[in-house]
Design an enzyme around this catalytic site. Structure first.
Site, short mmCIF file in Angstrom:
data_model
loop_
_atom_site.label_atom_id
_atom_site.label_comp_id
_atom_site.label_asym_id
_atom_site.label_seq_id
_atom_site.Cartn_x
_atom_site.Cartn_y
_atom_site.Cartn_z
N ARG A 182 12.38 -6.31 4.93
CA ARG A 182 12.21 -4.72 3.97
C ARG A 182 13.16 -3.95 4.98
NH1 ARG A 182 5.86 -2.71 4.00
NH2 ARG A 182 5.61 -2.63 6.53
N ARG B 57 -0.09 -8.84 12.91
CA ARG B 57 -0.97 -7.54 11.82
C ARG B 57 -1.91 -8.24 11.25
NH1 ARG B 57 4.35 -5.35 10.68
NH2 ARG B 57 3.42 -4.36 9.16
N ARG C 211 -9.15 0.52 8.93
CA ARG C 211 -8.72 -0.55 9.19
C ARG C 211 -10.29 -1.04 9.57
NH1 ARG C 211 -3.72 -0.06 9.51
NH2 ARG C 211 -1.91 -1.64 9.51
N LYS D 280 1.33 -1.21 0.25
CA LYS D 280 0.03 -0.07 -0.09
C LYS D 280 0.46 1.04 -0.09
CE LYS D 280 -2.09 -0.83 4.11
NZ LYS D 280 -1.95 -2.68 3.91
N ARG E 67 14.78 -0.46 9.99
CA ARG E 67 13.55 -1.73 9.96
C ARG E 67 12.61 -1.47 10.46
NH1 ARG E 67 15.66 -6.61 7.19
NH2 ARG E 67 17.98 -5.84 6.40
P1 AMP Z 1 1.37 0.36 9.24
O1 AMP Z 1 1.94 0.99 8.55
O2 AMP Z 1 -0.28 0.85 8.10
O3 AMP Z 1 1.06 -0.97 8.09
O4 AMP Z 1 0.58 0.06 10.99
C1 AMP Z 1 1.56 -0.20 11.16
C2 AMP Z 1 0.44 -0.22 13.08
O5 AMP Z 1 -0.14 0.94 13.13
C3 AMP Z 1 -0.81 -1.19 12.43
O6 AMP Z 1 -0.18 -2.67 12.95
C4 AMP Z 1 -1.88 -0.36 13.49
O7 AMP Z 1 -0.66 -0.61 14.68
C5 AMP Z 1 -1.21 0.81 14.60
N1 AMP Z 1 -2.33 0.64 13.16
C6 AMP Z 1 -1.78 2.58 11.69
N2 AMP Z 1 -3.18 2.50 11.15
C7 AMP Z 1 -4.05 2.32 11.88
C8 AMP Z 1 -5.57 2.17 12.40
N3 AMP Z 1 -6.65 3.20 10.41
N4 AMP Z 1 -5.92 1.62 13.20
C9 AMP Z 1 -6.13 1.18 14.13
N5 AMP Z 1 -4.25 0.54 13.93
C10 AMP Z 1 -3.55 1.48 12.81
#
Ligand code: AMP
Length: 214
Positions: A127, A172, A88, A13, A160
């Site tokens: 990554r 996740r 989410r 994404k 990282r």
């Molecule tokens: P990401 O960078 O999108 O993979 O997000 C990393 C982490 O941030 C996720 O595993 C969640 O713990 C938190 N996070 C990011 N966006 C959201 C969201 N919209 N709702 C809840 N937690 C979020």
């Protein structure tokens, strides 16, 4: 244009959002990036979020919704936004609908990036990114042209994410299945949902996205 990119962790994404920014002039709003900023600056929200993120769970809806609504009020991106990692949950999807309605805006596209989950775990485990400019790399699939030197800015320091280990990635992934996938029918009913094959190359995935947006 308001675009939502949906997909499990590691679907690409963030990478695709950057490509869409360059090509279509939209602004990426990534809740994950915003939370990592909060962690870096040592805010109260950052301290709460860090523990949850490191466990691979979702940060509570009210915190996420007020964070994103503040950004949208501040006009980050105005009407030209790529939402990356938000919404989410069902509560977040409903809150987004209300936010957009209040501003007289409507959602243009929701793009779901579909991937093979075992492949994702491999992707995430390898990554890393340039500390200076954020350019993304991978131990196996996307190395810089010169070892240890960022192609984009020449930086030599890389980082990282602390949640990119197998155990956390599996949590996740479970959060995606339990809390995020259920919002797909919501967007399908609106006629806004498109799906792209995320197992193609970065260019291949972007071409599919381009076709939808053009
Ligand atoms: P990401 O960078 O999108 O993979 O997000 C990393 C982490 O941030 C996720 O595993 C969640 O713990 C938190 N996070 C990011 N966006 C959201 C969201 N919209 N709702 C809840 N937690 C979020």
């Amino acid at each position: 244009m308001i675009l939502i990119l949906l997909g499990p962790p590691g679907a690409g994404k963030g990478t695709q959002a950057k490509r869409v920014e360059e090509r279509f002039g939209l602004i990426q709003l990534s809740t994950g990036d915003l939370l990592r900023e909060e962690v870096k600056t040592g805010s109260e929200l950052g301290a709460t979020a860090k523990k949850i993120m490191d466990a691979g769970e979702l940060v509570p809806d009210d915190l996420i919704i007020s964070m994103i609504s503040a950004r949208m009020d501040a006009g980050s991106g105005g009407n030209e936004v790529i939402l990356d990692g938000f919404p989410r949950t069902e509560a977040q999807a409903e809150a987004l609908d209300s936010m957009l309605a209040e501003k007289g805006l409507s959602l243009d596209h929701v793009i779901q990036i579909e991937v093979d989950e075992e492949a994702i775990i491999k992707r995430l485990a390898g990554r890393y990114s340039c500390t200076k400019c954020g350019a993304g790399y991978h131990d196996e699939f996307e190395k810089p042209a010169k070892d240890g030197v960022c192609d984009t800015c020449g930086g030599t320091d890389f980082q990282r994410r602390s949640d990119d280990n197998e155990q956390t990635v599996r949590t996740r992934m479970a959060a995606y299945h339990e809390q995020t996938r259920p919002i797909l029918p919501f967007y399908e009913r609106k006629g806004a949902l498109n799906t792209v094959d995320g197992m193609a190359t970065i260019d291949g995935v972007f071409n599919q996205i381009e076709e939808i947006l053009e």
